[in-house]
Write an enzyme that holds these catalytic residues in place. Structure first.
Site, PDB file in Angstrom:
ATOM      1  N   HIS A 145      -9.968  10.486 -12.590  1.00 12.96           N
ATOM      2  CA  HIS A 145      -9.855  11.948 -12.656  1.00 12.96           C
ATOM      3  C   HIS A 145     -10.002  12.503 -14.074  1.00 12.96           C
ATOM      4  CE1 HIS A 145      -7.473  11.896  -8.585  1.00 12.96           C
ATOM      5  NE2 HIS A 145      -8.751  11.611  -8.444  1.00 12.96           N
ATOM      6  N   THR A 186       1.392   6.396  -6.136  1.00 10.10           N
ATOM      7  CA  THR A 186       0.505   7.463  -5.672  1.00 10.10           C
ATOM      8  C   THR A 186       0.899   7.878  -4.267  1.00 10.10           C
ATOM      9  OG1 THR A 186      -1.782   8.145  -5.237  1.00 10.10           O
ATOM     10  CG2 THR A 186      -1.306   5.808  -4.974  1.00 10.10           C
ATOM     11  N   SER A 187       0.791   9.195  -3.998  1.00 10.85           N
ATOM     12  CA  SER A 187       1.158   9.688  -2.678  1.00 10.85           C
ATOM     13  C   SER A 187       0.089   9.352  -1.635  1.00 10.85           C
ATOM     14  CB  SER A 187       1.359  11.207  -2.731  1.00 10.85           C
ATOM     15  OG  SER A 187       0.209  11.817  -3.277  1.00 10.85           O
ATOM     16  N   ASN A 239      -4.464   9.064 -13.196  1.00  6.87           N
ATOM     17  CA  ASN A 239      -3.749   9.842 -14.216  1.00  6.87           C
ATOM     18  C   ASN A 239      -4.682  10.255 -15.344  1.00  6.87           C
ATOM     19  OD1 ASN A 239      -1.613   9.316 -12.612  1.00  6.87           O
ATOM     20  ND2 ASN A 239      -0.708   7.752 -13.917  1.00  6.87           N
TER      21      ASN A 239
END
Ligand code: APR
Length: 269
Positions: A135, A210-211, A118
């Site tokens: 990220h 999270t996917s 995130n």
């Protein structure tokens, strides 16, 4: 299953409690689902209002920037405002309490580290200190030309605006770009090597929200399991990781994590 269909209170899996009782090093890997209950939409959610006609994967890319950088900057300013207005949810707040709860149950010190995909600051505002941002961050723009960290010229606009020219770098007069990792870009070396080290050294990896479709972050749970670590997942729906972890716990971040702290506390004595 939607978040609202998750049983409340959920039953904390005994295997997770047992693994945590024995853990000296816990690592928690979080994704957009972690902040969903703070009102920050996940990447696979449809966007609202002005931004609903755009695909986040296109805006968060070099191609999006090349096509219209004023639009991309305006989108990040809208996200900066959204996150500034958001509050850490019960899941963010539970994480700093986990180490104490495990320590009191096990009688030994426990180190808890976070790895997040995130770009918000809700973990830090929720009291977590050891956070690796894979990220990048919405709050640390940098110069597109010289790479140095830049400054916002003011707070983000209150209303969504379709185009905002990015501010200039005070060192080289280049334009600033968001300090985040776009689709197709590599991760910051230091963040990735730190994350790899953490999952190599941990006893338990807890994956939250999270996917598991974005790499290389999605490799971390697989890497941990291949190294003999216990790997658990919290997600209200099954993800790409659910078949790769030891156990998928079907709950949300803001329900499951506080419940986990309570369950650990109840076992003391
Ligand atoms: N609690 C826990 N998990 C949730 C919740 C919740 N309340 N609500 C949704 N989820 C889950 C969804 O089921 C989904 O599996 O969170 C996941 C969110 O997936 P994505 O939107 O794909 O987010 P993420 O996995 O973080 O994406 C990774 O992709 O777009 C890039 O850089 C961006 O960091 C992002 C990366």
């Amino acid at each position: 299953m939607t978040a609202s269909a998750v049983p409340n209170p959920p039953v904390v899996p005994a295997a997770l409690l047992n693994a945590l009782r024995q853990a000296h090093r816990l690592v928690i890997l979080t994704g957009a689902g972690m902040s969903a209950e703070s009102g920050v939409p996940t990447f696979r959610d449809a966007m609202h209002g002005l931004w609903e006609q755009f695909d986040p994967a296109e805006l968060a890319s070099q191609e999006g920037w090349d096509v219209d950088r004023d639009r991309v900057w305006a989108w990040y300013e809208w996200r900066r405002r959204l996150v500034q207005l958001a509050r850490p949810n019960a899941g963010h707040l539970a994480i700093p309490r986990l180490a104490k709860a495990i320590g009191e149950l096990s009688g030994h010190d426990v180190k808890v580290d976070l790895i997040t995909q995130n770009v918000d600051d809700l973990h830090e505002r929720g009291g977590s200190r050891r956070v690796v941002h894979l990220h990048g961050s919405l709050f640390e723009p940098r110069c597109y030309l010289c790479g140095r960290q830049g400054q916002f010229t003011g707070p983000p606009p209150v209303e969504a605006v379709e185009k905002i020219p990015p501010p200039k770098c005070k060192h080289c007069n280049g334009v600033l770009r968001p300090g985040v990792v776009w689709f197709g870009e590599g991760l910051p070396d230091h963040a990735w090597s730190h994350a790899e080290q953490l999952v190599t050294d941990c006893d338990v990896l807890l994956v939250v929200g999270t996917s598991g479709v974005v790499y290389p972050a999605a490799r971390l749970p697989v890497m941990a399991r291949a190294n003999g670590k216990w790997v658990y997942e919290i997600n209200p729906t099954r993800s790409e990781l659910s078949d790769k972890v030891h156990l998928h716990w079907q709950t949300t971040a803001a329900i499951g994590l506080p419940e986990l702290v309570t369950a650990l506390q109840l076992q003391v004595g």
